[in-house]
Structure formats: structure tokens, C-alpha cells
Design an enzyme around this catalytic site. Structure first.
Site, short mmCIF file in Angstrom:
data_model
loop_
_atom_site.label_atom_id
_atom_site.label_comp_id
_atom_site.label_asym_id
_atom_site.label_seq_id
_atom_site.Cartn_x
_atom_site.Cartn_y
_atom_site.Cartn_z
N ASP A 73 -69.17 44.55 -30.54
CA ASP A 73 -69.67 43.34 -29.90
C ASP A 73 -71.14 43.22 -30.28
O ASP A 73 -71.92 44.17 -30.10
CB ASP A 73 -69.55 43.44 -28.37
CG ASP A 73 -68.11 43.50 -27.90
OD1 ASP A 73 -67.22 43.00 -28.62
OD2 ASP A 73 -67.87 44.05 -26.81
N GLU A 105 -63.49 35.33 -28.52
CA GLU A 105 -64.83 35.85 -28.24
C GLU A 105 -65.76 35.68 -29.44
O GLU A 105 -65.49 36.25 -30.51
CB GLU A 105 -64.74 37.34 -27.88
CG GLU A 105 -63.88 37.61 -26.66
CD GLU A 105 -63.66 39.09 -26.40
OE1 GLU A 105 -63.09 39.42 -25.34
OE2 GLU A 105 -64.05 39.93 -27.25
#
Length: 259
Positions: free
Chosen positions: A147, A213
Site C-alpha cells: 500500500d 483500492e
């Protein structure tokens, strides 16, 4: 919720985890460790498989060549990388609790059960189940998923038009695309452009992006294999400093053809 990529076979290559520190800007304190996530003695979350880190260097170099229109030269800011299954389970419960609080729900009251089930369904769109089944590991437990976001050269995170780990449509990669098209001078247009810049740099380096995402990318795991139509993933679940011996197959496979 079972993912469409969960059936992809895994032939673990045995490649070790290596640290991202010193090469990339890492968010400190680590957002999940700060919440009390149970890392225990399993090691630093800012680690990835060695070949994945090499690709991340390529993405970083790509960004340097394409400055942001407002802040100039960019760098990657790592938010999270390797994540043990125990932390995955902890964070799912945390996300459910946070979303219930945001919606004003009391999950302990029976009359809120339908609303609680809806919260759990929404959270499951963004958080993979903390499966102990090595044939379908959570992506971050493989050391192949990361991430991240964009930061300026001083290390300040850029506004990407939606918070990291937000539960909702603002986390979808193209959430601001329509507004950007309607008004190229709007804040939404800048946010969309930044998300596209991040995606372009990561894609050029061989990563794929999670469909829900804007911040999640991976290479070599089941999501990657499913996205690029490869028959196998080369990274399965890895625990601490030791790679998983085998996942859905006992056959070893070199990751070289994917690098």
C-alpha cells in the site's frame, strides 16, 4: 468473501523478505502498529520479497521523471507492506468498528444486525479475509503486495482525493474520473491525475492495482496472476523471516520469468 483470484495455483519460489527502509520513504509510526495490531516478534512490516522491491525501485525512478504539476518531483511513500494473518484479522475488526461508529451503529444491539451485516459486506470489499488456508492467503501476507501513495521531495504526502483505507466509493481508483473530465481545472482533476500517475509508474514496473483500492499494488501473488492471466502465482504466504515451504503445490518455481 471469496475473491475471483482465490483459485489461482501458487508455486512458492522461496524468495526472502527484505527491508524497504533506507531505500523508500516509509510512514512512521506504522499505522497498524500504532493501533496495537499484534505483530509480536514477527518482524518489521516494511518488508517485501526481493524481486518485488527491485520493481518498486523502477517505479520510483519512473516517478522522478514525471513531476507533479503543483509540487514538482515525487517519491513513493510506503503505507504498509508485509502483513501477517493475525494483523489482517485485527484490522478487519478495527475497520468494522470504525465504520459502525461512523454510521452511528451499536453492533451489540440485535436490532442493528441487518445494518451490521451491511457494514461487514462493505468492509469485505476492501479487506481480504484472514484465511489460514495457504492456498488462498491474504495478499499482504505474501510479501508481494504493498500500500503506498505519493509524496513530495520533503516527504509530505499528497492529497489523493481519498484517505488510505477509507471504506467507500472514494477509494475506487477512478472515483474522480467523471468530475475530472467535466472540469479539468478542478481539485478532482488533480486527484485523478495523481492516482493515474501512481498507477502508471507501478504498472510500468510490472505491478497490478487492486480493483477497489487506489493505493494497493502487487506483483507475483494470486491477484497479479489473475489480472495478467498467468496460470500460477509465485508468492504464497510468508511468516516472519521464513518463506512458506509450499502452498497449493510442493513444486518449487523460480520467479525469474516474471522479473
Amino acid at each position: 468473501m471469496r475473491r475471483p483470484w482465490s483459485d489461482v495455483a501458487i508455486k512458492e519460489c522461496g524468495e526472502p523478505l527484505q527491508s524497504l527502509r533506507g531505500t523508500f520513504l516509509c510512514l512512521e509510526p506504522h499505522p497498524y502498529a500504532k493501533l496495537g495490531a499484534p505483530y509480536g516478534d514477527q518482524g518489521d512490516p516494511f518488508r517485501l520479497r526481493a524481486s518485488v522491491i527491485a520493481r518498486l525501485v523502477r517505479a520510483q525512478n519512473q516517478l522522478i521523471q514525471h513531476p507533479d504539476p503543483e509540487v514538482g518531483p515525487l517519491q513513493l511513500l510506503v503505507l504498509d507492506a508485509w502483513r501477517p494473518v493475525s494483523v489482517q484479522a485485527f484490522m478487519i475488526e478495527h475497520a468494522i468498528e470504525e465504520e459502525c461508529g461512523r454510521r452511528g451503529l451499536n453492533p451489540s444491539k440485535p436490532q442493528w444486525q441487518t445494518a451490521l451485516d451491511e457494514v461487514k459486506r462493505e468492509v469485505s470489499r476492501f479487506w481480504a479475509p484472514p484465511s489460514e488456508d495457504r492456498s488462498m492467503p491474504p495478499p499482504h501476507s505474501t510479501g508481494a503486495a504493498i500500500d503506498l501513495t505519493l509524496a513530495d521531495q520533503r516527504g509530505a504526502a499528497l492529497n489523493m482525493g481519498g484517505a488510505f483505507d477509507a471504506i467507500g466509493s472514494e477509494s475506487l481508483p477512478d472515483h474522480h474520473a467523471s468530475a475530472a473530465k467535466a472540469n479539468p481545472n478542478s481539485p478532482e482533476a488533480l486527484w485523478h491525475q495523481r492516482r493515474c500517475s501512481l498507477h502508471a509508474a507501478m504498472k510500468q514496473a510490472g505491478f497490478v492495482r487492486h480493483p477497489n483500492e487506489w493505493w494497493h499494488f502487487s506483483h507475483g501473488d494470486q491477484l497479479w496472476a489473475w489480472t495478467v492471466a498467468e496460470s500460477i502465482a509465485v508468492y504464497g504466504r510468508v511468516d516472519g523471516d521464513a518463506c512458506a515451504a509450499a502452498s497449493s503445490s510442493a513444486t518449487r518455481s523460480s520467479p525469474s520469468r516474471f522479473t
